[in-house]
Design a protein around this motif. Structure first.
Motif, mmCIF file in Angstrom:
data_model
loop_
_atom_site.group_PDB
_atom_site.id
_atom_site.type_symbol
_atom_site.label_atom_id
_atom_site.label_comp_id
_atom_site.label_asym_id
_atom_site.label_seq_id
_atom_site.Cartn_x
_atom_site.Cartn_y
_atom_site.Cartn_z
ATOM 1 N N TYR A 249 0.840 -1.199 0.000
ATOM 2 C CA TYR A 249 0.000 0.000 0.000
ATOM 3 C C TYR A 249 0.878 1.255 0.000
ATOM 4 O O TYR A 249 1.964 1.270 0.602
ATOM 5 C CB TYR A 249 -0.902 0.017 1.230
ATOM 6 C CG TYR A 249 -2.055 -0.958 1.158
ATOM 7 C CD1 TYR A 249 -3.245 -0.602 0.533
ATOM 8 C CD2 TYR A 249 -1.946 -2.231 1.694
ATOM 9 C CE1 TYR A 249 -4.306 -1.490 0.453
ATOM 10 C CE2 TYR A 249 -2.999 -3.135 1.620
ATOM 11 C CZ TYR A 249 -4.178 -2.749 0.996
ATOM 12 O OH TYR A 249 -5.223 -3.642 0.911
ATOM 13 N N THR A 250 0.386 2.282 -0.653
ATOM 14 C CA THR A 250 1.044 3.583 -0.645
ATOM 15 C C THR A 250 0.591 4.338 0.603
ATOM 16 O O THR A 250 -0.529 4.849 0.661
ATOM 17 C CB THR A 250 0.692 4.371 -1.918
ATOM 18 O OG1 THR A 250 1.207 3.664 -3.058
ATOM 19 C CG2 THR A 250 1.276 5.772 -1.884
ATOM 20 N N ILE A 251 1.453 4.351 1.601
ATOM 21 C CA ILE A 251 1.163 4.991 2.890
ATOM 22 C C ILE A 251 2.292 5.965 3.194
ATOM 23 O O ILE A 251 3.471 5.586 3.141
ATOM 24 C CB ILE A 251 1.042 3.946 4.014
ATOM 25 C CG1 ILE A 251 -0.070 2.940 3.689
ATOM 26 C CG2 ILE A 251 0.766 4.623 5.359
ATOM 27 C CD1 ILE A 251 -0.152 1.787 4.666
ATOM 28 N N THR A 252 1.964 7.203 3.512
ATOM 29 C CA THR A 252 3.011 8.219 3.654
ATOM 30 C C THR A 252 2.951 9.002 4.954
ATOM 31 O O THR A 252 3.812 9.838 5.197
ATOM 32 C CB THR A 252 2.929 9.217 2.482
ATOM 33 O OG1 THR A 252 1.616 9.794 2.449
ATOM 34 C CG2 THR A 252 3.198 8.518 1.162
ATOM 35 N N HIS A 270 2.206 15.523 -1.381
ATOM 36 C CA HIS A 270 2.015 14.934 -2.712
ATOM 37 C C HIS A 270 3.270 14.198 -3.163
ATOM 38 O O HIS A 270 3.202 13.034 -3.606
ATOM 39 C CB HIS A 270 1.656 16.014 -3.722
ATOM 40 C CG HIS A 270 1.809 15.572 -5.147
ATOM 41 N ND1 HIS A 270 0.962 14.669 -5.746
ATOM 42 C CD2 HIS A 270 2.751 15.892 -6.091
ATOM 43 C CE1 HIS A 270 1.350 14.454 -6.995
ATOM 44 N NE2 HIS A 270 2.430 15.178 -7.231
ATOM 45 N N TYR A 271 4.415 14.852 -3.048
ATOM 46 C CA TYR A 271 5.640 14.222 -3.529
ATOM 47 C C TYR A 271 6.017 13.013 -2.676
ATOM 48 O O TYR A 271 6.525 12.006 -3.197
ATOM 49 C CB TYR A 271 6.777 15.236 -3.567
ATOM 50 C CG TYR A 271 6.662 16.202 -4.721
ATOM 51 C CD1 TYR A 271 6.649 15.737 -6.035
ATOM 52 C CD2 TYR A 271 6.547 17.576 -4.508
ATOM 53 C CE1 TYR A 271 6.529 16.616 -7.110
ATOM 54 C CE2 TYR A 271 6.434 18.457 -5.566
ATOM 55 C CZ TYR A 271 6.423 17.970 -6.866
ATOM 56 O OH TYR A 271 6.306 18.834 -7.923
ATOM 57 N N ALA A 272 5.758 13.070 -1.388
ATOM 58 C CA ALA A 272 6.017 11.897 -0.540
ATOM 59 C C ALA A 272 5.144 10.720 -0.981
ATOM 60 O O ALA A 272 5.590 9.567 -0.986
ATOM 61 C CB ALA A 272 5.766 12.241 0.923
ATOM 62 N N THR A 309 -3.673 3.490 -2.370
ATOM 63 C CA THR A 309 -3.394 4.470 -1.323
ATOM 64 C C THR A 309 -4.186 4.130 -0.063
ATOM 65 O O THR A 309 -5.276 3.552 -0.120
ATOM 66 C CB THR A 309 -3.762 5.891 -1.783
ATOM 67 O OG1 THR A 309 -5.139 5.914 -2.203
ATOM 68 C CG2 THR A 309 -2.879 6.335 -2.937
ATOM 69 N N TRP A 310 -3.621 4.528 1.058
ATOM 70 C CA TRP A 310 -4.286 4.312 2.354
ATOM 71 C C TRP A 310 -4.060 5.567 3.190
ATOM 72 O O TRP A 310 -2.958 5.814 3.671
ATOM 73 C CB TRP A 310 -3.720 3.090 3.057
ATOM 74 C CG TRP A 310 -4.564 2.567 4.182
ATOM 75 C CD1 TRP A 310 -5.342 3.274 5.045
ATOM 76 C CD2 TRP A 310 -4.710 1.182 4.567
ATOM 77 N NE1 TRP A 310 -5.962 2.449 5.938
ATOM 78 C CE2 TRP A 310 -5.590 1.153 5.673
ATOM 79 C CE3 TRP A 310 -4.170 -0.008 4.100
ATOM 80 C CZ2 TRP A 310 -5.943 -0.034 6.309
ATOM 81 C CZ3 TRP A 310 -4.528 -1.184 4.732
ATOM 82 C CH2 TRP A 310 -5.404 -1.201 5.832
ATOM 83 N N PHE A 311 -5.124 6.358 3.313
ATOM 84 C CA PHE A 311 -5.079 7.591 4.107
ATOM 85 C C PHE A 311 -6.004 7.457 5.315
ATOM 86 O O PHE A 311 -6.659 6.429 5.510
ATOM 87 C CB PHE A 311 -5.509 8.791 3.241
ATOM 88 C CG PHE A 311 -4.647 9.018 2.028
ATOM 89 C CD1 PHE A 311 -3.324 9.410 2.167
ATOM 90 C CD2 PHE A 311 -5.140 8.824 0.754
ATOM 91 C CE1 PHE A 311 -2.513 9.618 1.053
ATOM 92 C CE2 PHE A 311 -4.351 9.026 -0.371
ATOM 93 C CZ PHE A 311 -3.032 9.432 -0.216
#
Length: 506
Positions: A249-252, A270-272, A309-311
């Motif tokens: 997952y895209t987690i930032t 955004h860039y992260a 993505t996971w927000f």
């Protein structure tokens, strides 16, 4: 500066399996109930309780497969609870997602009916964590065996005389975590055992997918590969499983409990996010390299059956339902993933975005108050890229470096592209991840002339822009006039934070 590249349209790469555009539907939040399934008494147009506008929207994507019932839910789901008369089905508690009651009204027959409406192949995740070998073996028989047998008779008693065709079976899910907290060595033995008793019936040939690694756990992949191959072996013989899964997952955010807002973010966030999304290439390539050591002929598939993505959940929504909005940023995460999928199509055979409706990086959002259905920016990336399904991948070679920018201690490449050919048509996909600056790309086309170019663009005024029932087309594809083809050169202007597809006849 213009980015220069070369594309040999007559040099074949691997086939881009249509199943790389797969989807995932878990009993989680409003994905099933209130998303796909509204019940037989609903005033929303439906067939057998299945919401038809959602079906129509997904059919427009040529949805190739749908993974169900989980996810973590799969390893606490017992399929016999979801068959027979609905008023006789037992209620269970969904302990993973919200600790809410599950009435089992959407079960095996409803899921297979949904797949038939979608024209999609079912991908069933079996219960290894809390189930039994016999339970999964019986489920395979119930679904796929013709003629007279205990499970075939039970299926007929529940209204379905003919078997279904169900090829894809997951041998559990996330066995390293919610699927049993197993070690790799223990799970490898379980996968062999379960895979042995999940049998082919008639001409239904199972494609069994072992529960693979979390992120960069290459040791997990190696342990599973050791069970079915040897170092340098050119041939995989009889095997209890045919593919390994991978989850990423895209987690930032700074922590699991603070993953960041889906809509309230700036350029740094955004860039992260783009940097985290781009890491999928490192992971796919890394696991493929391990698999190559034991299977250089690439007969075992790699399946990325959870990605996205996971927000943080939207304010005011149930924290266990994982409902998040979907912005232009999410669309660019998807477009970058697909470029990676195309480049690694020799090993990567399936991918499933998490999830299809109302959960995480969804294709579709349904509003419980107005009953409106909203197509997200991510949906539009799937639609614009539909022509890559089952196409021949084409390699894009660079003459000049791609633009980069520092992100913390790392470096992000801000332009991504991939290309394919199918049925006399060329499709080129390009993404500009830059939040501020436009980019120009010039591609020399070799080995074939391209005519009748058509270009589409997905962008908006700001990266947090998203679609709502009140404004459903804030982020939607439109014609793009920043593309020309002349003297064998394709020139594409990429505005900041945009996704562009270019198609042309060969």
């Amino acid at each position: 500066m213009t980015i220069e590249a070369v594309l040999n349209v007559d040099l074949d790469g691997p086939r881009i399996n249509r199943h790389l555009y797969g989807h995932f539907a878990e009993h989680l939040g409003r994905c099933i109930y209130g998303g796909f399934y509204v019940g037989e008494d609903s005033g929303i147009p439906h067939e057998g309780g299945i919401r038809l506008d959602v079906v129509d929207a997904l059919r427009a994507l040529s949805i190739p497969n749908l993974r169900w019932p989980g996810g973590c839910f799969a390893d606490e789901y017992h399929w016999r609870d979801g068959i027979g008369p609905k008023d006789e089905r037992p209620v269970m508690v969904n302990t993973h997602w919200g600790d809410v009651e599950e009435n089992n009204h959407f079960g095996t027959h409803e899921f297979l009916a949904l797949c038939e409406l979608l024209g999609a192949e079912p991908y069933i995740s079996g219960n290894v964590g809390s189930g039994t070998v016999r339970e999964m073996s019986d489920w395979v028989e119930y679904l796929t065996r013709a003629g007279d047998s205990p499970m075939a008779r039970l299926r007929a008693a529940n209204g379905r005389a003919e078997p279904w065709r169900v090829r894809f079976w997951g041998l559990g899910n996330e066995a390293w975590g919610c699927g049993g907290n197993m070690t790799a060595e223990h799970y490898a033995q379980e996968a062999r055992r379960y895979g042995t008793y999940c049998r082919d019936h008639g001409d239904n040939r199972l494609y069994k997918i072992a529960a693979g690694a979390n992120g960069a756990d290459y040791a997990w992949t190696e342990t599973l590969m050791k069970q079915i191959g040897h170092l340098g072996c050119q041939h995989i013989g009889s095997t209890p499983y045919h593919a390994l899964s991978l989850h990423y997952y895209t987690i930032t955010g700074p922590s699991w409990d603070a993953k960041g807002s889906a809509t309230d973010f700036g350029a740094d966030e955004h860039y992260a996010t783009m940097l985290a999304a781009a890491r999928v290439e490192e992971l796919v390539a890394g696991h493929a390299a391990v698999m190559d050591c034991y299977d250089p002929s690439k007969s075992v598939g790699l399946v990325l059956d959870e990605w996205g993505t996971w927000f943080d959940v939207e304010p005011g929504t149930h924290p266990g339902f994982l409902y998040q909005q979907n912005t232009l940023r999410d669309a660019l995460v998807a477009s970058v993933h697909f470029d990676v999928f195309h480049r690694h199509a020799d090993r990567l055979v399936m991918a499933n975005i998490a999830q299809t409706v109302n959960v995480l990086q969804a294709m579709i959002l349904t509003d419980p108050d107005s009953n409106a259905m909203v197509l997200t920016p991510t949906y539009h990336v799937f639609a614009m890229n539909r022509g890559h399904q089952d196409a021949t991948a084409l390699r894009v070679d660079l003459r000049t470096p791609l633009p980069v920018r520092p992100v913390g201690d790392a470096t992000l490449t801000t332009v991504s592209m991939s290309a394919s050919r199918k049925d006399g048509r060329l499709l080129v996909s390009l993404s500009n991840l830059g939040a501020e600056a436009a980019a120009d790309v010039e591609i020399e086309l070799r080995g074939g002339a391209v005519t009748a170019v058509d270009a589409r663009i997905l962008t908006s005024g700001a990266l947090p822009d998203h679609n709502t029932p009140q404004a459903p087309s804030v982020v939607a594809p439109r014609a793009h006039d920043g593309v020309t083809v002349d003297a064998g050169r394709l020139r594409v202007h990429l505005p900041a934070h945009s996704f562009v597809t270019v198609t042309g006849a060969l």
